[in-house]
Design an enzyme around this catalytic site. Structure first.
Site, PDB file in Angstrom:
ATOM      1  N   SER A   1       0.837  -1.201   0.000  1.00  0.00           N
ATOM      2  CA  SER A   1       0.000   0.000   0.000  1.00  0.00           C
ATOM      3  C   SER A   1       0.875   1.255   0.000  1.00  0.00           C
ATOM      4  O   SER A   1       1.636   1.458  -0.943  1.00  0.00           O
ATOM      5  CB  SER A   1      -0.967  -0.078   1.193  1.00  0.00           C
ATOM      6  OG  SER A   1      -1.933   0.921   1.121  1.00  0.00           O
TER       7      SER A   1
ATOM      8  N   ASP B   1     -10.337  -3.994  -5.000  1.00  0.00           N
ATOM      9  CA  ASP B   1      -9.663  -3.029  -4.105  1.00  0.00           C
ATOM     10  C   ASP B   1     -10.432  -1.711  -4.137  1.00  0.00           C
ATOM     11  O   ASP B   1     -10.512  -1.064  -5.187  1.00  0.00           O
ATOM     12  CB  ASP B   1      -8.212  -2.829  -4.587  1.00  0.00           C
ATOM     13  CG  ASP B   1      -7.379  -2.034  -3.594  1.00  0.00           C
ATOM     14  OD1 ASP B   1      -7.950  -1.195  -2.877  1.00  0.00           O
ATOM     15  OD2 ASP B   1      -6.152  -2.245  -3.549  1.00  0.00           O
TER      16      ASP B   1
ATOM     17  N   HIS C   1      -8.180  -4.718  -0.685  1.00  0.00           N
ATOM     18  CA  HIS C   1      -6.904  -4.028  -0.432  1.00  0.00           C
ATOM     19  C   HIS C   1      -5.973  -4.874   0.447  1.00  0.00           C
ATOM     20  O   HIS C   1      -4.753  -4.757   0.364  1.00  0.00           O
ATOM     21  CB  HIS C   1      -7.165  -2.667   0.219  1.00  0.00           C
ATOM     22  CG  HIS C   1      -5.989  -1.738   0.132  1.00  0.00           C
ATOM     23  ND1 HIS C   1      -5.489  -1.256  -1.060  1.00  0.00           N
ATOM     24  CD2 HIS C   1      -5.190  -1.215   1.103  1.00  0.00           C
ATOM     25  CE1 HIS C   1      -4.449  -0.474  -0.829  1.00  0.00           C
ATOM     26  NE2 HIS C   1      -4.244  -0.442   0.477  1.00  0.00           N
TER      27      HIS C   1
END
Ligand code: MLT
Length: 211
Positions: free
Chosen positions: A108, A158, A189
């Site tokens: 991320s 996501d 995610h």
């Protein structure tokens, strides 16, 4: 806002137990820290040295690697300065420990700063595993990424990263010469067992290929 990049990075370091394995640079997501990805690093490349810094930006108390103006909207000047500062840290730490450039494993926000380093300071990394990454900067990568192995794992559900954005990142890195493998998993995610299995195999192949 100016960015003071002279502050040293809080980090964890685990020395290699299998000499010759490319070290991993572990880069956590928003709200994580230097401890988060150590178990993942041990799983992905057993015996490799692990270098795991903590992001220096605080967003409501949550560590990150660069400032953002909103979710998915980045402060480009800060991204550039922080990517350069992290590249400096990596190069100094690796020189001090006698390591070659590491392979980044970022999740991320950590994947996004790893991508920004590929854009600006590709020599600081031997390659990268980018887990749920997006385009970090609107300009094209500044450096030559020829032969640099990059694995991008995206989630088809996501809610944070639009599919087109991850595709654009893969295309930009490939256009700069990187050997990009981009896979879209049945995932949101968060990371899944498939991320771990695919990254493990990719790292083993990359290592065996001597990269
Ligand atoms: C970022 O800010 O880097 C991305 O939006 C991912 C995240 O939420 O950290």
């Amino acid at each position: 806002m100016t960015t003071d990049t002279s502050i040293p990075f809080v980090h964890r370091y685990e020395p290699a137990t299998e000499p010759g394995r490319t070290p991993l640079l572990l880069l956590h997501g928003t709200g994580g820290d230097e401890n988060d990805l150590l178990p993942l690093g041990r799983l992905l490349s057993p015996g490799a040295a692990l270098i795991s810094p903590r992001g220096q930006v605080l967003e409501n108390g949550m560590p990150r690697f660069f400032r953002r103006l909103a979710e998915g909207v980045f402060d480009a000047e800060d991204v550039r300065a922080r990517a350069d500062a992290l590249a400096d840290f990596i190069e100094t730490a690796c020189a001090r420990c006698g390591h070659p450039a590491p392979i980044a494993v970022g999740f991320s926000n950590g994947a996004n700063i790893a991508a920004a380093i590929l854009y600006r300071r590709p020599q600081a990394l031997a390659g990268a595993v980018l887990l749920r990454a997006m385009v970090p900067l609107e300009e094209a990568p500044a450096g030559d990424l020829t032969g640099k192995p990059v694995l991008i794992l995206s989630g088809n559900a996501d809610p944070i990263i639009p599919a087109a954005n991850a595709e654009r990142l893969a295309a930009r890195l490939a256009a700069a010469g990187a050997e990009v493998e981009h896979r879209v998993l049945r995932a949101a995610h968060g990371l899944t067992q498939s991320d771990v299995a695919i990254a493990q195999t990719w790292l083993a192949q990359t290592w065996l290929a001597g990269k």
